[in-house]
Scaffold this active site. Structure first.
Site, PDB file in Angstrom:
ATOM      1  N   HIS A  29      -1.294  -1.203  -4.260  1.00 34.06           N
ATOM      2  CA  HIS A  29      -2.550  -0.815  -3.599  1.00 34.06           C
ATOM      3  C   HIS A  29      -2.563   0.693  -3.344  1.00 34.06           C
ATOM      4  CE1 HIS A  29      -6.046  -1.768  -0.977  1.00 34.06           C
ATOM      5  NE2 HIS A  29      -5.568  -0.842  -0.155  1.00 34.06           N
TER       6      HIS A  29
ATOM      7  N   MET B 277     -12.091   4.728  -0.249  1.00 36.44           N
ATOM      8  CA  MET B 277     -12.724   4.972   1.053  1.00 36.44           C
ATOM      9  C   MET B 277     -13.381   6.338   0.989  1.00 36.44           C
ATOM     10  SD  MET B 277      -9.600   3.390   3.245  1.00 36.44           S
ATOM     11  CE  MET B 277      -8.536   3.487   1.810  1.00 36.44           C
TER      12      MET B 277
ATOM     13  N   ASP C 236      -4.689   3.837  -1.750  1.00 39.19           N
ATOM     14  CA  ASP C 236      -5.746   4.158  -0.796  1.00 39.19           C
ATOM     15  C   ASP C 236      -6.284   5.565  -1.024  1.00 39.19           C
ATOM     16  OD1 ASP C 236      -5.989   1.834   0.967  1.00 39.19           O
ATOM     17  OD2 ASP C 236      -3.879   2.224   1.398  1.00 39.19           O
TER      18      ASP C 236
ATOM     19  N   MET D 128      -8.881   8.376   0.083  1.00 36.58           N
ATOM     20  CA  MET D 128      -9.696   8.771   1.250  1.00 36.58           C
ATOM     21  C   MET D 128     -10.184  10.202   1.081  1.00 36.58           C
ATOM     22  SD  MET D 128      -7.366   7.263   4.331  1.00 36.58           S
ATOM     23  CE  MET D 128      -6.460   5.719   4.166  1.00 36.58           C
TER      24      MET D 128
ATOM     25  N   HIS E 231      -8.427   1.298  -3.745  1.00 39.58           N
ATOM     26  CA  HIS E 231      -9.343   1.117  -2.614  1.00 39.58           C
ATOM     27  C   HIS E 231      -9.994   2.461  -2.305  1.00 39.58           C
ATOM     28  CE1 HIS E 231      -9.509  -0.039   1.989  1.00 39.58           C
ATOM     29  NE2 HIS E 231     -10.710   0.120   1.466  1.00 39.58           N
TER      30      HIS E 231
ATOM     31  N   SER F 175       0.848  -1.197   0.000  1.00 41.86           N
ATOM     32  CA  SER F 175       0.000   0.000   0.000  1.00 41.86           C
ATOM     33  C   SER F 175       0.882   1.246   0.000  1.00 41.86           C
ATOM     34  CB  SER F 175      -0.893   0.008   1.242  1.00 41.86           C
ATOM     35  OG  SER F 175      -1.361   1.320   1.471  1.00 41.86           O
TER      36      SER F 175
ATOM     37  N   MET G 116     -11.534  -5.560   5.785  1.00 45.17           N
ATOM     38  CA  MET G 116     -10.701  -4.611   6.539  1.00 45.17           C
ATOM     39  C   MET G 116     -10.421  -5.204   7.914  1.00 45.17           C
ATOM     40  SD  MET G 116      -9.852  -2.101   4.669  1.00 45.17           S
ATOM     41  CE  MET G 116      -8.927  -1.295   5.980  1.00 45.17           C
TER      42      MET G 116
ATOM     43  N   ASP H 288      -6.692  -6.297   4.505  1.00 43.77           N
ATOM     44  CA  ASP H 288      -6.029  -4.987   4.536  1.00 43.77           C
ATOM     45  C   ASP H 288      -6.074  -4.423   5.953  1.00 43.77           C
ATOM     46  OD1 ASP H 288      -5.069  -2.451   4.017  1.00 43.77           O
ATOM     47  OD2 ASP H 288      -6.729  -1.839   2.708  1.00 43.77           O
TER      48      ASP H 288
HETATM   49  C1  DX5 Z   1      -6.088   1.739   5.783  1.00 43.33           C
HETATM   50  C2  DX5 Z   1      -5.717   1.418   4.364  1.00 43.33           C
HETATM   51  C3  DX5 Z   1      -4.616   0.445   4.243  1.00 43.33           C
HETATM   52  C4  DX5 Z   1      -3.337   0.889   4.887  1.00 43.33           C
HETATM   53  C5  DX5 Z   1      -2.777  -0.317   5.578  1.00 43.33           C
HETATM   54  O1  DX5 Z   1      -7.238   2.452   5.830  1.00 43.33           O
HETATM   55  O2  DX5 Z   1      -6.826   0.900   3.644  1.00 43.33           O
HETATM   56  O3  DX5 Z   1      -4.400   0.006   2.912  1.00 43.33           O
HETATM   57  O4  DX5 Z   1      -2.370   1.392   4.009  1.00 43.33           O
HETATM   58  O5  DX5 Z   1      -1.662   0.029   6.299  1.00 43.33           O
HETATM   59  P1  DX5 Z   1      -0.903  -0.988   7.249  1.00 43.33           P
HETATM   60  O6  DX5 Z   1      -0.483  -2.145   6.391  1.00 43.33           O
HETATM   61  O7  DX5 Z   1       0.233  -0.200   7.762  1.00 43.33           O
HETATM   62  O8  DX5 Z   1      -1.878  -1.405   8.320  1.00 43.33           O
HETATM   63 ZN    ZN Z   2      -6.404  -0.044   1.657  1.00 41.68          ZN
END
Ligand code: DX5
Ligand code: ZN
Length: 223
Positions: A37, A72, A39, A41, A70, A12, A141, A179
């Protein structure tokens, strides 16, 4: 995912150095990553704000590996085309953010991407009953989404094995992805429970050698 198919390790980039994002992506690619990956947000669905299609497009230029995006964000339907055009290969939305989940997943597929759906730790897998046959990927998650480096929530483990059992029983094709709080220490357990794709941010980008850590993870999930 077919039997004996290689498990997927997806670093990620949330924990990467964004000042040299392209280099970071190339480095994990050369170190053996399978997917990248990303993320996304929005500061509404989750408390943090990260990246949009512009950065996904930059990631697309840096690698040939599939981009696992991903989302969010609330009302993700508004941005599906933008992320697909930016180069997303897998687009995962949150069940909690989609009142018309079937329509959203169908739209992602129509755009030519793999359609993923994610559930927060407080959401049961039964919330996905009606879309098990539609989704290409289910993202469990194992932390509350929003930040990297959080502690793995143990209670979520049973969702992984329940999904695996459902796949077996009904012949569903979705990939089971995990994840949050995934590291070389728990990846084998998660794999044994039935996880097939593993997102790891801080465990990979926080390590001294991307090659060593990815090789270690690979060894743990390869029987
Ligand atoms: C969290 C993200 C993850 C995040 C995971 O909301 O969706 O993809 O990067 O990070 P680690 O592996 O450090 O828990
Ligand atoms: Zn993620």
């Amino acid at each position: 995912m077919k039997k004996n198919q290689k498990k997927i390790i997806a670093p990620s980039i949330l924990s990467a150095d964004f000042g040299k994002l392209a280099e970071e992506i190339k480095e994990v690619q050369d170190a053996g990553a399978d997917w990248i990956h990303c993320d996304v947000m929005d500061g509404v669905f989750v408390p943090n704000i990260t990246i949009g299609p512009v950065i996904v497009k930059a990631a697309r230029k840096a690698t040939k590996l599939p981009l696992d995006v991903h989302l969010m964000i609330i009302d993700p339907d508004r941005y599906l085309e933008d992320f697909r055009r930016a180069g997303a290969d897998v687009i995962t939305v949150h069940q909690e953010a989609c009142p018309h989940l079937h329509r959203t997943l169908t739209k992602i597929k129509e755009l030519g991407a793999k359609a993923g759906v994610s559930i927060n730790p407080s959401t049961p897998i039964s919330a996905l009953n009606e879309v098990f046959g539609v989704a290409d990927l289910i993202l469990v998650m194992t932390v509350n989404p929003g930040f990297g480096g959080q502690k793995f929530i143990d209670k979520c483990r049973e969702k992984i094995s329940d999904l695996r059992d459902l796949k077996k029983k009904h012949g569903y094709k979705f990939i089971i992805e995990v994840d949050g709080g995934v590291s070389e220490k728990n990846i084998k357990d998660l794999s044994n429970l039935g996880a097939e794709a593993f997102v790891a941010g801080s465990a990979i980008f926080g390590s001294d050698s991307y090659e060593k850590i990815i090789a270690k993870m690979r060894k743990e999930v390869t029987k």
